[in-house]
Design a protein around this motif. Structure first.
Motif, mmCIF file in Angstrom:
data_model
loop_
_atom_site.group_PDB
_atom_site.id
_atom_site.type_symbol
_atom_site.label_atom_id
_atom_site.label_comp_id
_atom_site.label_asym_id
_atom_site.label_seq_id
_atom_site.Cartn_x
_atom_site.Cartn_y
_atom_site.Cartn_z
ATOM 1 N N VAL A 1 -5.459 43.198 -63.657
ATOM 2 C CA VAL A 1 -4.332 43.923 -62.888
ATOM 3 C C VAL A 1 -4.807 44.929 -62.088
ATOM 4 C CG1 VAL A 1 -1.857 44.658 -63.492
ATOM 5 C CG2 VAL A 1 -2.936 42.932 -64.820
ATOM 6 N N LEU A 2 -4.469 44.956 -61.024
ATOM 7 C CA LEU A 2 -4.880 46.069 -59.993
ATOM 8 C C LEU A 2 -3.480 46.925 -59.759
ATOM 9 C CD1 LEU A 2 -7.225 45.122 -57.307
ATOM 10 C CD2 LEU A 2 -7.709 46.225 -59.090
ATOM 11 N N GLY A 3 -3.366 48.114 -60.491
ATOM 12 C CA GLY A 3 -2.327 48.764 -60.363
ATOM 13 C C GLY A 3 -1.650 49.235 -61.551
ATOM 14 N N GLY A 4 -1.543 50.513 -61.862
ATOM 15 C CA GLY A 4 -1.006 50.865 -63.226
ATOM 16 C C GLY A 4 0.298 51.577 -62.941
ATOM 17 N N GLY A 5 1.255 51.236 -62.088
ATOM 18 C CA GLY A 5 2.851 51.461 -61.776
ATOM 19 C C GLY A 5 3.414 50.620 -62.961
ATOM 20 N N ILE A 6 4.793 50.908 -62.978
ATOM 21 C CA ILE A 6 5.566 50.238 -63.991
ATOM 22 C C ILE A 6 5.547 48.601 -64.046
ATOM 23 C CG2 ILE A 6 7.409 50.150 -62.372
ATOM 24 C CD1 ILE A 6 7.138 50.781 -66.455
ATOM 25 N N SER A 7 5.182 48.123 -62.768
ATOM 26 C CA SER A 7 5.078 46.701 -62.659
ATOM 27 C C SER A 7 3.643 46.064 -63.352
ATOM 28 C CB SER A 7 5.185 46.244 -61.288
ATOM 29 O OG SER A 7 6.622 46.522 -60.763
ATOM 30 N N GLY A 8 2.487 46.961 -62.917
ATOM 31 C CA GLY A 8 1.330 46.371 -63.467
ATOM 32 C C GLY A 8 1.368 46.672 -65.166
ATOM 33 N N LEU A 9 1.768 47.774 -65.485
ATOM 34 C CA LEU A 9 1.638 48.076 -66.859
ATOM 35 C C LEU A 9 2.668 46.990 -67.631
ATOM 36 C CD1 LEU A 9 2.283 51.848 -66.822
ATOM 37 C CD2 LEU A 9 0.232 50.566 -67.644
ATOM 38 N N ALA A 10 4.026 46.709 -67.301
ATOM 39 C CA ALA A 10 4.801 45.552 -67.884
ATOM 40 C C ALA A 10 4.191 44.363 -67.786
ATOM 41 C CB ALA A 10 6.189 45.698 -66.984
ATOM 42 N N TYR A 11 3.414 43.744 -66.571
ATOM 43 C CA TYR A 11 2.808 42.526 -66.705
ATOM 44 C C TYR A 11 1.707 42.713 -67.646
ATOM 45 C CZ TYR A 11 0.249 38.880 -64.129
ATOM 46 O OH TYR A 11 -0.638 37.730 -63.919
ATOM 47 N N ALA A 12 0.775 43.603 -67.829
ATOM 48 C CA ALA A 12 -0.239 43.381 -68.591
ATOM 49 C C ALA A 12 0.336 43.536 -70.092
ATOM 50 C CB ALA A 12 -1.238 44.787 -68.523
ATOM 51 N N HIS A 13 1.275 44.263 -70.231
ATOM 52 C CA HIS A 13 1.726 44.300 -71.889
ATOM 53 C C HIS A 13 2.438 42.932 -72.115
ATOM 54 C CE1 HIS A 13 4.649 44.959 -75.126
ATOM 55 N NE2 HIS A 13 3.959 45.939 -75.555
ATOM 56 N N ALA A 14 3.057 42.124 -71.129
ATOM 57 C CA ALA A 14 3.751 40.741 -71.446
ATOM 58 C C ALA A 14 2.333 39.864 -71.765
ATOM 59 C CB ALA A 14 4.555 40.604 -70.363
ATOM 60 N N LEU A 15 1.608 39.928 -70.963
ATOM 61 C CA LEU A 15 0.283 39.057 -71.152
ATOM 62 C C LEU A 15 -0.225 39.296 -72.655
ATOM 63 C CD1 LEU A 15 -1.753 39.302 -67.996
ATOM 64 C CD2 LEU A 15 -0.499 37.258 -68.692
ATOM 65 N N LEU A 16 -0.470 40.712 -73.183
ATOM 66 C CA LEU A 16 -0.822 40.768 -74.372
ATOM 67 C C LEU A 16 0.065 40.042 -75.612
ATOM 68 C CD1 LEU A 16 -2.109 44.475 -74.678
ATOM 69 C CD2 LEU A 16 -3.576 42.346 -74.420
ATOM 70 N N GLN A 17 1.245 40.334 -75.147
ATOM 71 C CA GLN A 17 2.543 39.779 -76.260
ATOM 72 C C GLN A 17 2.429 38.392 -76.175
ATOM 73 O OE1 GLN A 17 3.327 42.825 -77.920
ATOM 74 N NE2 GLN A 17 5.370 42.163 -77.848
ATOM 75 N N GLY A 18 2.002 37.846 -74.999
ATOM 76 C CA GLY A 18 1.917 36.322 -74.906
ATOM 77 C C GLY A 18 0.749 35.707 -75.340
ATOM 78 N N GLY A 19 -0.308 36.524 -76.042
ATOM 79 C CA GLY A 19 -1.525 35.755 -76.696
ATOM 80 C C GLY A 19 -3.040 36.136 -75.931
ATOM 81 N N THR A 20 -2.790 36.984 -74.744
ATOM 82 C CA THR A 20 -4.327 37.037 -73.873
ATOM 83 C C THR A 20 -4.791 38.093 -74.869
ATOM 84 O OG1 THR A 20 -2.994 36.837 -71.915
ATOM 85 C CG2 THR A 20 -5.050 38.010 -71.993
ATOM 86 N N PRO A 21 -6.162 37.555 -75.381
ATOM 87 C CA PRO A 21 -6.799 38.788 -75.850
ATOM 88 C C PRO A 21 -7.025 40.117 -75.356
ATOM 89 C CG PRO A 21 -7.906 36.773 -76.060
ATOM 90 C CD PRO A 21 -6.704 36.541 -75.122
ATOM 91 N N MET A 22 -7.202 41.106 -76.059
ATOM 92 C CA MET A 22 -7.288 42.547 -75.305
ATOM 93 C C MET A 22 -8.396 42.709 -74.604
ATOM 94 S SD MET A 22 -6.705 46.131 -77.013
ATOM 95 C CE MET A 22 -4.776 46.123 -77.323
ATOM 96 N N ASP A 23 -9.401 41.965 -74.903
ATOM 97 C CA ASP A 23 -11.038 41.805 -74.575
ATOM 98 C C ASP A 23 -11.101 41.163 -73.308
ATOM 99 O OD1 ASP A 23 -10.997 39.906 -75.799
ATOM 100 O OD2 ASP A 23 -12.836 40.270 -76.881
ATOM 101 N N GLU A 24 -9.897 40.453 -73.089
ATOM 102 C CA GLU A 24 -9.836 39.343 -71.805
ATOM 103 C C GLU A 24 -8.938 39.776 -70.755
ATOM 104 O OE1 GLU A 24 -11.365 36.258 -71.092
ATOM 105 O OE2 GLU A 24 -12.792 37.027 -72.655
ATOM 106 N N LEU A 25 -8.464 41.326 -70.807
ATOM 107 C CA LEU A 25 -7.561 42.006 -69.886
ATOM 108 C C LEU A 25 -8.095 43.303 -69.332
ATOM 109 C CD1 LEU A 25 -4.468 41.883 -68.552
ATOM 110 C CD2 LEU A 25 -3.962 42.737 -70.787
ATOM 111 N N LEU A 26 -7.960 43.379 -68.172
ATOM 112 C CA LEU A 26 -8.388 44.891 -67.630
ATOM 113 C C LEU A 26 -7.158 45.455 -66.809
ATOM 114 C CD1 LEU A 26 -11.870 44.855 -66.421
ATOM 115 C CD2 LEU A 26 -11.085 46.075 -68.084
ATOM 116 N N LEU A 27 -6.710 46.283 -66.601
ATOM 117 C CA LEU A 27 -5.800 47.257 -65.845
ATOM 118 C C LEU A 27 -6.441 48.311 -65.273
ATOM 119 C CD1 LEU A 27 -2.037 47.615 -66.166
ATOM 120 C CD2 LEU A 27 -3.600 49.624 -65.277
ATOM 121 N N LEU A 28 -6.642 48.209 -63.858
ATOM 122 C CA LEU A 28 -7.202 49.229 -63.026
ATOM 123 C C LEU A 28 -6.503 49.865 -62.436
ATOM 124 C CD1 LEU A 28 -10.236 46.688 -62.118
ATOM 125 C CD2 LEU A 28 -10.144 48.262 -64.080
#
Length: 442
Positions: free
Chosen positions: A5-32
């Motif tokens: 995820v490129l961008g740490g505004g509210i959209s990028g943060l909410a998107y990344a959090h929803a991926l984690l909630q949906g089962g994406t492993p933490m070591d398979e996700l980057l927010l830059l």
């Protein structure tokens, strides 16, 4: 890597959090994020005992507290609601402040509209549907309600919500419920309730709006990296590779560009010049804030409620309106003090940030003196600027989004999201980001 995820505004943060909630492993996700802090436009500042917002003043709750995110983060107990007096809002009219009319009864009692303009409201249900999906907001309101409602009510509303001017705003993109009410039910007044056109309730948090950002950052933990400024983007097999200006590279199967349209366009240039051109064509406006604090004993009685807006035809300078920040949330100012926030610039005044701060402060003080009688010296002054802060959804914006959606079909695993495109509110950005992320679940 599954997703970047490129961008740490509210959209990028909410998107990344929803991926984690949906089962994406933490070591398979980057927010830059390029900046040293997260949150984008959301920024709560502290100085001299005052807590003030340099981005959105409040959030709006449609009943879901940002699509369930607040509950997921466990920060419901920190939600702050304003007092009932915050329902009182003001509008500059005839050189003084008048209460903003609320509901049909208020419209017919207010001195803001003439008797003829009030009679014109009765004719709204009989106005024919518009046929232009790109109709601007000024034409829409004038056609359905008359020019006086446009000048005295819709114009300040447009500047208060979008920092825009009605002539430059597409009704369908900016006010989709109004557009839907007319198209589906033939009348805004008749269709308002049927399409769910009900104002939400404002809220914030004990530690300000940034508490939402901080809670998201804590939940995402090691997934988040700040100070990463992406300079290039390219296809990498079936996925994407991102390179930073310091030479670091990351690759993933899926990429979410949660960036403002300008930076997103520069990265998209190597993937799709057409898509890059479309994103680059979205205009933005700049907004400045002047925070002033006064002793409670110095304030005239008019400074109660939410704040006031200034229609263009009433404006004597570049101020759009003034918010009574600590009337909404008393903890934003020390005891015995009241914090105000003036907003300047927007589409009305595109050159606002070329002026010195002291000139902006003088404009605010002059306006407060004229409209409220407040002439005391402020005990606290803070000026902040947000360059290219808010997108303008100009006529043709919805058609542009449809063209962009078609272009994106050629790039499996690429998402574009954020304030630049649709849902120009924090709640809307959160909801759309979470919808996109959930569509990739499983």
């Amino acid at each position: 890597m599954n997703t970047i995820v490129l961008g740490g505004g509210i959209s990028g943060l909410a998107y990344a959090h929803a991926l984690l909630q949906g089962g994406t492993p933490m070591d398979e996700l980057l927010l830059l994020e390029a900046a040293p802090r997260l949150g984008g436009l959301i920024e709560t500042c502290l100085a001299e005992g005052y807590q003030f917002e340099c981005g959105p003043e409040t959030f709006v709750d449609d009943g879901s507290l940002l699509d369930g995110l607040v509950a997921e983060l466990g920060i419901e107990a920190q939600v702050q609601r304003p007092p009932a007096s915050a329902k009182l809002r003001w509008l500059a009219h005839g050189g003084r402040l008048e209460p903003l009319p609320m509901g049909p009864g208020g419209l017919f009692r207010t001195p803001i509209l003439s008797f003829g303009a009030k009679l014109r409201l009765f004719g709204e249900p009989f106005v024919r549907r518009g046929k232009d999906p790109q109709e601007d907001f000024a034409s829409f309101i004038a056609r359905r309600f008359g020019p006086q409602v446009l000048d005295r009510l819709a114009d300040p509303f447009a500047s208060g919500v979008y920092a825009g001017v009605p002539e430059q705003m597409e009704t369908q993109a900016c006010f989709p419920k109004l557009f839907e009410a007319e198209q589906k039910h033939g009348s805004v007044l008749r269709g308002a309730r049927k399409v769910g056109m009900k104002p939400g309730k404002i809220f914030s948090f004990d530690q300000g709006n940034a508490q939402l950002v901080e809670a998201l950052a804590q939940a995402l933990g090691p997934c988040v990296h700040t100070g990463f400024r992406a300079v290039s983007l390219q296809r990498d097999g079936s996925g994407y590779q991102v390179q930073a200006e310091d030479g670091r590279r990351f690759a993933a199967e899926r990429l979410a560009l949660a960036l403002p349209a300008g930076p997103a366009s520069r990265l998209l240039q190597t993937l799709s010049p057409d898509l890059a051109e479309l994103t680059a064509s979205i205009p933005f406006v700049s907004v400045s804030s002047v925070h002033l604090a006064y002793r409670e004993s110095d304030l005239p009685p008019e400074i109660q409620g939410f704040g006031f807006l200034i229609p263009r035809k009433e404006a004597t300078n570049q101020i759009l309106g003034v918010l009574y920040s600590s009337r909404l949330f008393p903890s934003r100012a020390p005891e015995g003090m009241v914090l105000l926030r003036a907003l300047l610039g927007g589409a009305r005044n595109p050159g606002i940030q070329s002026q010195p701060d002291q000139a902006l402060v003088a404009q605010v003080r002059d306006t407060l003196s004229q409209l409220t009688g407040l002439r005391a010296e402020p005990a606290f002054v803070h000026v902040s600027h947000r360059r290219r802060a808010l997108p303008l959804y100009q006529p043709g914006h919805s058609a542009k989004l449809a063209t962009m959606a078609k272009a994106l079909q050629a790039f499996t695993g690429l998402d574009l999201l954020g304030l630049s495109y649709l849902r120009s509110s924090v709640a809307g950005c959160v909801r759309e980001a979470r919808r996109l992320a959930r569509s990739h679940a499983g």
